[in-house]
Scaffold this motif. Structure first.
Motif, PDB file in Angstrom:
ATOM      1  N   ASP A 159      -3.267  -4.661  12.715  1.00 52.94           N
ATOM      2  CA  ASP A 159      -2.937  -3.539  11.849  1.00 52.94           C
ATOM      3  C   ASP A 159      -3.034  -2.234  12.638  1.00 52.94           C
ATOM      4  OD1 ASP A 159      -5.634  -2.856  12.025  1.00 52.94           O
ATOM      5  OD2 ASP A 159      -6.138  -3.548  10.006  1.00 52.94           O
ATOM      6  N   THR A 160      -2.866  -1.112  11.961  1.00 56.88           N
ATOM      7  CA  THR A 160      -2.838   0.173  12.664  1.00 56.88           C
ATOM      8  C   THR A 160      -4.189   0.562  13.253  1.00 56.88           C
ATOM      9  OG1 THR A 160      -3.238   1.305  10.565  1.00 56.88           O
ATOM     10  CG2 THR A 160      -0.935   1.043  11.257  1.00 56.88           C
ATOM     11  N   LYS A 161      -5.258  -0.123  12.813  1.00 54.12           N
ATOM     12  CA  LYS A 161      -6.585   0.145  13.357  1.00 54.12           C
ATOM     13  C   LYS A 161      -7.012  -0.914  14.369  1.00 54.12           C
ATOM     14  CE  LYS A 161      -8.099   2.675   9.262  1.00 54.12           C
ATOM     15  NZ  LYS A 161      -9.098   2.780   8.160  1.00 54.12           N
ATOM     16  N   ASN A 163      -7.202  -4.060  14.022  1.00 53.23           N
ATOM     17  CA  ASN A 163      -7.873  -5.233  13.478  1.00 53.23           C
ATOM     18  C   ASN A 163      -6.914  -6.416  13.550  1.00 53.23           C
ATOM     19  OD1 ASN A 163     -10.312  -3.892  12.552  1.00 53.23           O
ATOM     20  ND2 ASN A 163      -8.990  -2.925  11.005  1.00 53.23           N
ATOM     21  N   LEU A 165      -4.986  -9.657  12.597  1.00 56.19           N
ATOM     22  CA  LEU A 165      -4.517 -10.345  11.403  1.00 56.19           C
ATOM     23  C   LEU A 165      -3.937 -11.686  11.831  1.00 56.19           C
ATOM     24  CD1 LEU A 165      -2.611  -7.323   9.821  1.00 56.19           C
ATOM     25  CD2 LEU A 165      -4.956  -8.048   9.325  1.00 56.19           C
TER      26      LEU A 165
END
Length: 220
Positions: A159-161, A163, A165
């Motif tokens: 994701d954009t941070k 993290n 997935l």
């Protein structure tokens, strides 16, 4: 020690002698109707091969490898850091493919080595130079063809941070996939689907048909 034994056996010039040594020294369950070529490196805990073929110059690092009747792995493939690989009856992995996951023992959120599995049904073909990222299970049904070359399956992303997935990728039956297609994590492709070359499949397909993510239109 097992790796050294595998390397030594890889240079033995006679198929039945190689099979005898794989059975006796490494405990592989390989029948004498099978063929295992020279210069293969095995790093496997369990191997079951029944009337199947493995070509040459493959690197196979899989905890459990099962090749069913009439199935084949051709040459120059890398199967790396996988928990389980199963080829159904008459299924084929041809040449220069990479199927791999993170090294066993790595601990990232959402990752488990036990999920790093590739299950291929009956009569399916994985042709040349495809890349399968196996953080989660990839399941391929019966009569599925990865045609041409250069397709990719991804079972993880970020994701954009940053993290991680993760998600499984599953294919039904009677599917044709053109060259250089990309499949992202957490999708299911239903039965009776044909996907055009250079397509990016980022969501599940639930209705049979022909799909492409490119339009053919006049530009000049």
């Amino acid at each position: 020690m097992k790796l050294l034994i595998s390397v030594i056996i890889a240079f033995i010039p006679f198929n039945k002698v190689r099979i005898f040594l794989y059975r006796g020294l490494l405990g592989f369950e390989v029948d004498y109707n099978s063929h295992i070529g020279m210069l293969n490196i095995f790093r496997c805990s369990q191997v079951k091969i029944s009337n199947a073929r493995i070509g040459y110059l493959n690197y196979i690092n899989v905890e459990e490898l099962i090749l069913s009747n009439g199935s084949s792995i051709f040459k120059l493939n890398r199967l790396k850091s996988l928990n389980r690989v199963v080829l159904g009856v008459n299924s084929v992995i041809t040449s220069k493919n990479f199927l791999g996951g993170p090294k066993k023992g790595l601990a990232f959120a959402g990752m488990s080595f036990k999920d790093q599995n590739v299950i291929i049904g009956e009569g399916s073909s994985i042709l040349r130079s495809n890349y399968f990222d196996v953080v989660r299970k990839i399941k391929i049904g019966n009569n599925v063809v990865f045609g041409g070359n250069g397709s990719e399956i991804w079972t993880h992303g970020f994701d954009t941070k940053r993290n991680m997935l993760v998600g499984t990728v599953e294919f039904g039956n009677n599917i044709f996939i053109g060259s250089n297609c990309v499949f992202t994590k957490s999708i299911v492709v239903c039965d009776e689907v044909s996907i055009g070359p250079l397509s990016t499949v980022y969501k599940s397909i639930s209705v049979a048909g022909v799909y492409s993510t490119h339009k053919l239109e006049k530009v000049k």
